[in-house]
Design an enzyme around this catalytic site. Structure first.
Site, short mmCIF file in Angstrom:
data_model
loop_
_atom_site.label_atom_id
_atom_site.label_comp_id
_atom_site.label_asym_id
_atom_site.label_seq_id
_atom_site.Cartn_x
_atom_site.Cartn_y
_atom_site.Cartn_z
CG HIS A 148 -20.63 37.68 -30.55
ND1 HIS A 148 -21.29 37.34 -29.50
CD2 HIS A 148 -20.28 38.89 -29.91
CE1 HIS A 148 -21.54 37.91 -28.34
NE2 HIS A 148 -20.66 39.14 -28.69
CE LYS A 208 -10.61 17.81 -47.60
NZ LYS A 208 -11.54 18.91 -46.75
CB SER A 239 -8.80 13.72 -49.07
OG SER A 239 -9.58 12.98 -49.55
CD GLU A 272 -9.24 18.20 -38.65
OE1 GLU A 272 -10.00 17.14 -38.81
OE2 GLU A 272 -8.78 18.78 -39.91
CG ASN A 291 -1.97 -1.30 1.16
OD1 ASN A 291 -2.08 -1.88 0.06
ND2 ASN A 291 -2.64 -1.28 2.17
N1 ARG Z 1 -1.73 -3.61 -7.50
C1 ARG Z 1 -2.09 -2.87 -6.25
C2 ARG Z 1 -2.34 -1.39 -6.75
O1 ARG Z 1 -2.17 -1.04 -7.73
C3 ARG Z 1 -0.98 -2.85 -5.23
C4 ARG Z 1 -1.37 -2.46 -3.72
C5 ARG Z 1 -2.07 -3.74 -3.44
N2 ARG Z 1 -2.50 -3.77 -2.13
C6 ARG Z 1 -3.15 -4.60 -1.54
N3 ARG Z 1 -3.45 -4.60 -0.18
N4 ARG Z 1 -4.10 -5.47 -2.20
O2 ARG Z 1 -3.09 -0.50 -5.85
#
Ligand code: ARG
Length: 468
Positions: free
Chosen positions: A160, A287, A281, A294, A114
């Site tokens: 405008h 063209k 084109s 674009e 995490n």
């Molecule tokens: N692949 C996960 C993400 O992109 C990584 C973290 C995963 N953590 C977990 N507790 N499952 O967020």
């Protein structure tokens, strides 16, 4: 425990993950793009762990050497990514353990995926922003130099989309430059909040090891460690900020694109774009289409889409990390690539714009663009502005009937509408006189445009490279 259960977290599981669920929850197919940053973060983490005595120096060295080799394998495209290993983090860690044995398993001490993934994305975005900033700077420089060169070039200004008053082409280009200058500031402002380090937050609550987050932050070039572990692992508002920046930038580029498309049309005929920015084109041989602007205009939609995706992704997520967050990567990666490419296209194209000065001038001469100048002239001679407006309105109506611009009428013709008009009126009815008269800061007079270009150069020099 089944052989097929994931090695990183399979201890408490009694059956292997369903094959579809394995594919459904895996992110390695797209998050392998974070490999470089993942290794960079792991090296810093291992270095810090050794410094506080959690790893021995030998363990640290084995980990760092192993990771450096893996980096080489990935760069040479020899690395075998495995979907059962779920994501970039576990792929790299598993490979490290393959290579160096049990020590590889110690890398994850005091860390969680995490805080690892949150750190990786921030490192990735910091690198991406630096590349994007370089293109933005190149675009601003191109706009400023072209504006300076075209400070005297007269074109119609519009409201405008109707001819309003003459302006200089340089002034118009510097209006574009102001838009992207604000985008530049927004980008650097967003970078400041990205440059904060989640590592050390671990899963959500911090860790029991005696980590030193200042050491890791310094090794990774982060401004500081994030204050709160719950926020550090769950916050993705920097991704929303970046896509907000990107949306506003693309909105600006899309407006400029629209003008470029109009200006290259036979009906406007204000500029030429070199052939290398255009395509033809397959059916109409005559063209030459302005495809690059674009396409930039068209790409704006997907950027707005990414902003909406990320806003909606984060809405209602309870603290702290949720698997939802895995969905942040694809919109972010695509936003980074799209912004970089659109800026590159514009930075290459803008200096190559070839103004068709005679055609712009002719267009400004039509459409009674000096009508306001005539009204201001009458006011200077003592006529009240509302009366002056009426007098000029009548002169324009006469011009429409007789197909004459105000500057093409004789003094006698003009005098039919007001006896106050004298020979000196012709000085204000010329386009050159009209633009030169708007001679104040922010005005369209050629001298003002040159001065504004100089100020823009100086402002760019102070902002460049993140010194906001
Ligand atoms: N692949 C996960 C993400 O992109 C990584 C973290 C995963 N953590 C977990 N507790 N499952 O967020």
């Amino acid at each position: 425990m089944s052989q097929a259960t994931n090695q990183s977290w399979g201890g408490r599981f009694s059956e292997p993950t369903d094959a579809f669920v394995e594919r459904f929850t895996a992110s390695v197919n797209f998050d392998q793009r974070l490999a470089r940053q993942d290794i960079q973060g792991s090296i810093a983490h291992a270095t810090m762990l050794a410094r506080v005595g959690v790893l021995t120096d030998d363990e640290r060295d084995a980990i760092i050497n192993g990771l450096s080799e893996i980096k080489g394998e990935i760069e040479r495209d020899e690395f075998e990514w495995s979907v059962p290993l779920e994501d970039v983090h576990m792929n790299i860690e598993a490979r490290l353990t393959d290579k160096i044995g049990i020590t590889g398993k110690k890398l994850h001490t005091g860390r969680s995926r995490n805080d690892q993934v949150a750190t990786d994305i921030r490192l990735f975005m910091r690198d991406a922003i630096d590349v994007i900033e370089a293109e933005l700077v190149r675009l601003r420089e191109g706009m400023i130099e072209l504006a300076d060169r075209e400070a005297d070039t007269i074109m119609p200004g519009f409201t405008h989309l109707q001819t309003a008053q003459p302006v200089t082409f340089g002034h118009h280009l510097l209006a574009w430059q102001e838009m992207v200058a604000r985008d530049h500031e927004r980008l650097l402002d967003c970078r400041k909040r990205i440059n904060v380090m989640p590592l050390g937050a671990a899963a959500l609550a911090g860790t029991t090891y005696p980590i030193d987050r200042h050491v890791t932050a310094e090794l990774l070039g982060f401004e500081r460690p994030a204050e709160n572990s719950l926020d550090a692992v769950s916050d993705r508002d920097f991704a929303i900020e970046f896509t907000s920046f990107a949306s506003i930038l693309l909105m600006h580029l899309s407006r400029m694109s629209e003008e470029l498309v109009l200006w290259t049309s036979a009906q406007f005929d204000f500029i030429d774009l070199p052939d290398r920015f255009c395509t033809g084109s397959s059916i109409m041989p005559q063209k030459k289409n302005s495809d690059v602007p674009e396409l930039v205009r068209g790409k704006t939609g997907r950027i707005y889409g990414h902003l909406m995706s990320l806003l909606t992704l984060m809405k209602s997520q309870p603290l702290a990390y949720n698997k939802d967050n895995q969905e942040d990567k694809e919109p972010l990666f695509d936003a980074v690539d799209t912004v970089r490419d659109c800026l590159k296209a514009f930075a290459d194209m803008v200096p190559a714009i070839e103004p068709k000065k005679a055609s712009m001038f002719e267009a400004a001469r039509k459409g009674f663009s000096t009508a306001t100048d005539l009204a201001d002239y009458l006011v200077r001679k003592g006529v009240a502005f509302r009366d002056a407006h009426e007098i000029v309105g009548q002169s324009v109506a006469y011009g429409l009937r007789t197909e004459k611009d105000l500057s093409e009428m004789t003094l006698d013709e003009l005098k039919q509408f007001s006896a106050t008009i004298e020979q000196d009126v012709f000085e204000v009815l010329t386009l050159e006189g009209s633009v030169a008269a708007r001679n104040h800061i922010g005005g369209t007079a050629p001298d003002q445009v040159r001065a504004a270009a100089q100020r823009a150069r100086e402002a760019l020099a102070t902002l460049k490279g993140g010194s906001l």
